[in-house]
Design a protein around this motif. Structure first.
Motif, mmCIF file in Angstrom:
data_model
loop_
_atom_site.group_PDB
_atom_site.id
_atom_site.type_symbol
_atom_site.label_atom_id
_atom_site.label_comp_id
_atom_site.label_asym_id
_atom_site.label_seq_id
_atom_site.Cartn_x
_atom_site.Cartn_y
_atom_site.Cartn_z
ATOM 1 N N ALA A 1 5.715 -5.999 -8.398
ATOM 2 C CA ALA A 1 4.552 -6.364 -7.584
ATOM 3 C C ALA A 1 3.509 -5.251 -7.601
ATOM 4 C CB ALA A 1 4.991 -6.664 -6.151
ATOM 5 N N ALA A 2 3.961 -4.002 -7.553
ATOM 6 C CA ALA A 2 3.024 -2.874 -7.586
ATOM 7 C C ALA A 2 2.332 -2.783 -8.938
ATOM 8 C CB ALA A 2 3.761 -1.577 -7.276
ATOM 9 N N LEU B 1 1.955 6.643 -6.953
ATOM 10 C CA LEU B 1 0.906 7.545 -7.429
ATOM 11 C C LEU B 1 1.272 9.011 -7.211
ATOM 12 C CD1 LEU B 1 -2.294 5.608 -6.330
ATOM 13 C CD2 LEU B 1 -1.544 6.062 -8.675
ATOM 14 N N GLU B 2 1.969 9.293 -6.121
ATOM 15 C CA GLU B 2 2.306 10.681 -5.810
ATOM 16 C C GLU B 2 3.597 11.145 -6.469
ATOM 17 O OE1 GLU B 2 3.121 13.342 -1.864
ATOM 18 O OE2 GLU B 2 1.410 11.963 -1.878
ATOM 19 N N ASP B 3 4.631 10.294 -6.438
ATOM 20 C CA ASP B 3 5.962 10.721 -6.881
ATOM 21 C C ASP B 3 6.489 9.986 -8.112
ATOM 22 O OD1 ASP B 3 6.076 12.437 -4.635
ATOM 23 O OD2 ASP B 3 6.784 10.790 -3.380
ATOM 24 N N GLY B 4 5.770 8.957 -8.560
ATOM 25 C CA GLY B 4 6.226 8.193 -9.712
ATOM 26 C C GLY B 4 7.392 7.283 -9.363
ATOM 27 N N ILE B 5 7.947 6.675 -10.386
ATOM 28 C CA ILE B 5 9.042 5.729 -10.197
ATOM 29 C C ILE B 5 10.250 6.398 -9.557
ATOM 30 C CG2 ILE B 5 10.685 4.231 -11.406
ATOM 31 C CD1 ILE B 5 8.471 3.673 -13.445
ATOM 32 N N ALA B 6 10.490 7.655 -9.901
ATOM 33 C CA ALA B 6 11.655 8.367 -9.366
ATOM 34 C C ALA B 6 11.615 8.475 -7.843
ATOM 35 C CB ALA B 6 11.760 9.752 -9.982
ATOM 36 N N GLY B 7 10.426 8.475 -7.253
ATOM 37 C CA GLY B 7 10.304 8.596 -5.804
ATOM 38 C C GLY B 7 10.371 7.284 -5.057
ATOM 39 N N GLU C 1 -11.361 10.528 -13.001
ATOM 40 C CA GLU C 1 -11.291 9.874 -11.690
ATOM 41 C C GLU C 1 -9.976 9.150 -11.405
ATOM 42 O OE1 GLU C 1 -14.708 7.309 -11.424
ATOM 43 O OE2 GLU C 1 -16.104 8.970 -11.742
ATOM 44 N N ASP C 2 -9.230 8.808 -12.426
ATOM 45 C CA ASP C 2 -8.026 7.992 -12.222
ATOM 46 C C ASP C 2 -6.788 8.580 -12.885
ATOM 47 O OD1 ASP C 2 -9.304 5.981 -10.723
ATOM 48 O OD2 ASP C 2 -10.075 5.066 -12.545
ATOM 49 N N ARG C 3 -6.699 9.884 -12.917
ATOM 50 C CA ARG C 3 -5.587 10.542 -13.606
ATOM 51 C C ARG C 3 -4.219 10.064 -13.083
ATOM 52 N NH1 ARG C 3 -4.643 14.661 -16.940
ATOM 53 N NH2 ARG C 3 -2.630 15.677 -16.758
ATOM 54 N N ALA C 4 -4.044 10.030 -11.778
ATOM 55 C CA ALA C 4 -2.752 9.632 -11.205
ATOM 56 C C ALA C 4 -2.399 8.202 -11.602
ATOM 57 C CB ALA C 4 -2.753 9.782 -9.689
ATOM 58 N N ALA C 5 -3.371 7.301 -11.579
ATOM 59 C CA ALA C 5 -3.114 5.908 -11.967
ATOM 60 C C ALA C 5 -2.793 5.809 -13.456
ATOM 61 C CB ALA C 5 -4.311 5.033 -11.615
ATOM 62 N N LEU C 6 -3.449 6.619 -14.277
ATOM 63 C CA LEU C 6 -3.145 6.618 -15.715
ATOM 64 C C LEU C 6 -1.731 7.118 -15.978
ATOM 65 C CD1 LEU C 6 -6.393 8.018 -17.383
ATOM 66 C CD2 LEU C 6 -5.437 5.730 -17.636
ATOM 67 N N VAL C 7 -1.377 8.211 -15.330
ATOM 68 C CA VAL C 7 -0.017 8.749 -15.490
ATOM 69 C C VAL C 7 0.989 7.674 -15.108
ATOM 70 C CG1 VAL C 7 1.641 10.434 -14.586
ATOM 71 C CG2 VAL C 7 -0.663 11.166 -15.225
ATOM 72 N N LEU C 8 0.752 7.021 -13.981
ATOM 73 C CA LEU C 8 1.662 5.969 -13.531
ATOM 74 C C LEU C 8 1.720 4.815 -14.521
ATOM 75 C CD1 LEU C 8 3.575 4.808 -11.438
ATOM 76 C CD2 LEU C 8 1.561 3.885 -10.249
ATOM 77 N N SER C 9 0.579 4.412 -15.078
ATOM 78 C CA SER C 9 0.584 3.285 -16.019
ATOM 79 C C SER C 9 1.433 3.593 -17.239
ATOM 80 C CB SER C 9 -0.840 2.888 -16.425
ATOM 81 O OG SER C 9 -1.406 3.822 -17.312
ATOM 82 N N ALA D 1 0.834 -1.210 0.000
ATOM 83 C CA ALA D 1 0.000 0.000 0.000
ATOM 84 C C ALA D 1 0.865 1.255 0.000
ATOM 85 C CB ALA D 1 -0.944 -0.009 1.198
ATOM 86 N N ALA D 2 1.950 1.230 0.771
ATOM 87 C CA ALA D 2 2.873 2.369 0.801
ATOM 88 C C ALA D 2 3.536 2.560 -0.557
ATOM 89 C CB ALA D 2 3.933 2.159 1.887
ATOM 90 N N THR D 3 3.906 1.459 -1.189
ATOM 91 C CA THR D 3 4.518 1.529 -2.516
ATOM 92 C C THR D 3 3.556 2.180 -3.504
ATOM 93 O OG1 THR D 3 5.839 -0.443 -2.071
ATOM 94 C CG2 THR D 3 5.518 0.157 -4.391
ATOM 95 N N GLU D 4 2.305 1.775 -3.460
ATOM 96 C CA GLU D 4 1.310 2.361 -4.359
ATOM 97 C C GLU D 4 1.156 3.857 -4.116
ATOM 98 O OE1 GLU D 4 -2.421 0.305 -4.412
ATOM 99 O OE2 GLU D 4 -1.475 -1.610 -4.884
ATOM 100 N N ARG D 5 1.081 4.265 -2.859
ATOM 101 C CA ARG D 5 0.926 5.698 -2.559
ATOM 102 C C ARG D 5 2.119 6.490 -3.088
ATOM 103 N NH1 ARG D 5 -0.949 3.475 2.292
ATOM 104 N NH2 ARG D 5 1.009 3.919 3.372
#
Length: 186
Positions: free
Chosen positions: A61-62, A25-31, A103-111, A18-22
Motif C-alpha cells: 500500500a505504501a 523514508l527515515e529507516d527504510g524497509i528494515a525499520g 528535493e526527493d533524495r529520501a524518496a528516491l533511495v526508498l524507491s 502516513a506513519a508508514t511513509e515516514r
C-alpha cells in the motif's frame, strides 16, 4: 494524548499510511513493523493488522501511494513540456534528475530499496515497477516507445549511481547519456 478508538476515528487508516511513509523514508524497509507503525501513528497495534493483515500488505500500500504521487508529479512535468526538440528533452530530463536528487533524495533511495526488495519478494513486483511504467508512459508522449523504454532505464541508472556516489553528478554526467539516446548527432 491516547489513541482514538472506533467510529470516532475515521482518519485512522490514513494516519497508519502516513506513519508508514515516514518510517520508510527515515529507516527504510528494515525499520518497518506493525509495532513501529502503530507507535508512530498513535493507534493500537491491532489497528495496523486490521487494515493491513501482513507487513507485505502494508508495504504494498505504501509503495502504491509513493508511486501514485510520483506519477502525478511526472505527468504534470511531462504535460508542461509541450512540443520539445530532442536537445530540449535532454535538458528537461537533466533538470528533472537534478531536482529529484536535490528535493526527493529520501524518496528516491526508498524507491530503489523497494525495487531491490521486489527481486526477492514477488508479491511486491507489480507495485515496485509502477515507477518505471510511469516514466515510460510519460516519455512516450515525446519519443517513440523504444526510446522511452531506453530513457527510463538510463534515468534509473543515472539516479541510482548518483545516489550511491560520494559527489553529485555534473550536468555533463547527466546530459551525456541522455544525449547519446536523444540527440546522438548533435
Amino acid at each position: 494524548m491516547g489513541a482514538k478508538r472506533g467510529p470516532a476515528d475515521p482518519g485512522r487508516r490514513e494516519r497508519i499510511m502516513a506513519a508508514t511513509e515516514r518510517i520508510l523514508l527515515e529507516d527504510g524497509i528494515a525499520g518497518l513493523s506493525h509495532r513501529a507503525v502503530a507507535r508512530e501513528a498513535d493507534v493500537p497495534l491491532g489497528s495496523t493488522t486490521y487494515y493491513f493483515a501482513t507487513l507485505n500488505d502494508l508495504l504494498d500500500a505504501a509503495i502504491r501511494r509513493f508511486s501514485e504521487r510520483y506519477a502525478r508529479r511526472l505527468h504534470a512535468w511531462g504535460a508542461g513540456l509541450g512540443e520539445i526538440s530532442p536537445a530540449g528533452l535532454v535538458e528537461a530530463l537533466a533538470d528533472l534528475v537534478e531536482t529529484l536528487l536535490r528535493e526527493d533524495r529520501a524518496a528516491l533511495v526508498l524507491s530503489f530499496e523497494l525495487t531491490a526488495a521486489a527481486m526477492r519478494r514477488p508479491e511486491l513486483r507489480d507495485s515496485a515497477l509502477l515507477y518505471a511504467e510511469t516514466e515510460r508512459e510519460v516519455l512516450s508522449a515525446h519519443v517513440d516507445e523504444r526510446t522511452a523504454w531506453a530513457l527510463s532505464r538510463v534515468l534509473d541508472g543515472l539516479l541510482l549511481q548518483s545516489l550511491a556516489a560520494a559527489v553529485p553528478p555534473t550536468r555533463t554526467d547527466i546530459t551525456g547519456p541522455l544525449a547519446a539516446l536523444l540527440a546522438p548527432d548533435g
